[in-house]
Motif scaffolding. Structure first.
Motif, PDB file in Angstrom:
ATOM      1  N   LEU A  31       0.854  -1.184   0.000  1.00 21.88           N
ATOM      2  CA  LEU A  31       0.000   0.000   0.000  1.00 21.88           C
ATOM      3  C   LEU A  31       0.890   1.234   0.000  1.00 21.88           C
ATOM      4  N   VAL A  32       0.791   2.030  -1.053  1.00 21.52           N
ATOM      5  CA  VAL A  32       1.710   3.159  -1.195  1.00 21.52           C
ATOM      6  C   VAL A  32       1.066   4.495  -0.845  1.00 21.52           C
ATOM      7  N   ALA A  33      -0.279   4.563  -0.779  1.00 22.94           N
ATOM      8  CA  ALA A  33      -0.922   5.833  -0.459  1.00 22.94           C
ATOM      9  C   ALA A  33      -2.386   5.628  -0.109  1.00 22.94           C
ATOM     10  N   ILE A  34      -2.891   6.510   0.748  1.00 20.70           N
ATOM     11  CA  ILE A  34      -4.316   6.593   1.069  1.00 20.70           C
ATOM     12  C   ILE A  34      -4.735   8.038   0.824  1.00 20.70           C
ATOM     13  N   ASN A  35      -5.953   8.218   0.309  1.00 18.08           N
ATOM     14  CA  ASN A  35      -6.488   9.566   0.133  1.00 18.08           C
ATOM     15  C   ASN A  35      -7.926   9.623   0.639  1.00 18.08           C
ATOM     16  N   ASP A  36      -8.216  10.655   1.421  1.00 19.50           N
ATOM     17  CA  ASP A  36      -9.584  10.889   1.886  1.00 19.50           C
ATOM     18  C   ASP A  36      -9.708  12.356   2.280  1.00 19.50           C
ATOM     19  N   ILE A  37     -10.866  12.958   1.988  1.00 26.59           N
ATOM     20  CA  ILE A  37     -11.034  14.380   2.283  1.00 26.59           C
ATOM     21  C   ILE A  37     -11.394  14.638   3.739  1.00 26.59           C
TER      22      ILE A  37
END
Length: 328
Positions: A31-37
């Motif tokens: 897992l290289v990245a997570i994105n959430d606002i």
């Protein structure tokens, strides 16, 4: 090693991260990245303390731009447009926002550099809908794929199995489904009147996307299967109650023998004990068949019953399908 990123750190996104750190830590995913606002502090808190699955069994912290779990630093972005995140080298972006955007919105993950996008739900703009155990052989080179719904992941492999052995002429499925975030906790005006009622106080008869998705996943059964749902005051684990008219006569012992043998795959589970829904929490299979519930009516109608953890099982399939997409 399959390099993935998660866009949307809600119920499915957080479940996937738990798996990557626990039950599927050795399965070859990075897992290289997570994105959430949502605020990073809130996301870290909700990962650490889960009302359904319990506290995460380890250390969870956060710092500017990262969530840190058991000392492992995972880059965390907080942007509305995934194109602002560099996804070069990412094999599959797991699109878990639940947003019903058009094709242009879905393709943002490709524009950011991801090789493919896997959507955690039904999508009319995906190249195809894939359900493990039903039609993954048709995956081909499609770059934008839908992982269907949790109910379709449970129903389609079961129908495919029954159809291959006895031939399914027609059928009706009812899913008794736990409540979800699409329902309010107190009565609240919504276009769908029954879904405007308090989720934890009533049984709510409603629709299921599986009714239309079965035709997309199993074209040979298009128009043959009716499907409905009843949302119930339970926080996790749902079930499928399926009755079909088969072309070849079916016997309970023969059906159960086939279902038990199918449990050798990651898609099917098998139980004969008198269990209830909470006993099936965090089962990884798409559907866990209960042999004690199988029956055949005098007129030849076959009835089968299976449980599925609609979050945990579905999240496992997200990883399985992502692995297939990366391996092409």
């Amino acid at each position: 090693m399959t390099r993935i990123a998660i866009n949307g750190f809600g119920r499915i996104g957080r479940s996937i991260l738990r798996m990557l750190l626990t039950s599927r830590a050795e399965d070859g995913f990075e897992l290289v990245a997570i994105n959430d606002i949502a605020p990073l502090q809130s996301c870290a808190y909700l990962f650490a303390y889960d009302s359904v699955f319990g506290p995460y069994p380890g250390d969870v912290r956060h710092e500017d731009g990262a969530i840190i779990v058991d000392g492992r630093r995972i880059p965390f972005h907080s942007v509305a447009d995934i194109r602002e995140v560099d996804l070069q080298g990412v094999d599959v972006l797991l699109e878990c926002t639940g947003a019903e955007g058009g094709r242009a919105e879905v393709e943002r993950g490709l524009e950011a550099g991801a090789g493919s996008v896997l959507i955690s739900g039904p999508s009319d703009v995906a190249d195809m809908t894939v359900v493990l155990g039903a039609n993954e052989a048709d995956l081909g080179a499609h770059r934008v794929v839908s992982n269907a719904s949790c109910t379709t992941n449970a129903l389609a492999p079961l129908l495919a199995l029954l159809d291959s052995h006895w031939g399914v002429e027609s059928g009706h499925m009812t899913t008794v489904h736990c409540y979800t975030g699409s329902q309010p906790t107190v009565d609240k005006p919504k276009a769908n009147l029954v879904r405007s009622r308090a989720a934890a106080l009533s049984m709510v008869p409603t629709t299921t996307s599986a009714a239309r998705l079965i035709g997309a996943v199993l074209p040979g059964l298009d128009g043959r299967i009716e499907a409905r749902a009843v949302r119930v005051p339970s926080a996790s684990v749902s079930c499928i109650d399926l009755t079909v008219q088969t072309r070849k006569p079916a016997r309970v012992d023969e059906v159960n023998a086939v279902l038990e043998q199918a449990a050798e795959s990651p898609v099917f589970g098998w139980i004969t004990l008198p269990l209830v829904s909470t006993d099936l929490r965090m089962r990884s299979e798409s559907i866990v068949m209960s042999g004690r519930e199988t029956s055949v009516s005098v007129g030849g109608l076959l009835r089968v019953f299976g449980w599925y953890d609609n979050e945990w099982g579905f999240s496992n399939r997200m990883l399985d399908v992502a692995g297939l997409m990366a391996a092409r």
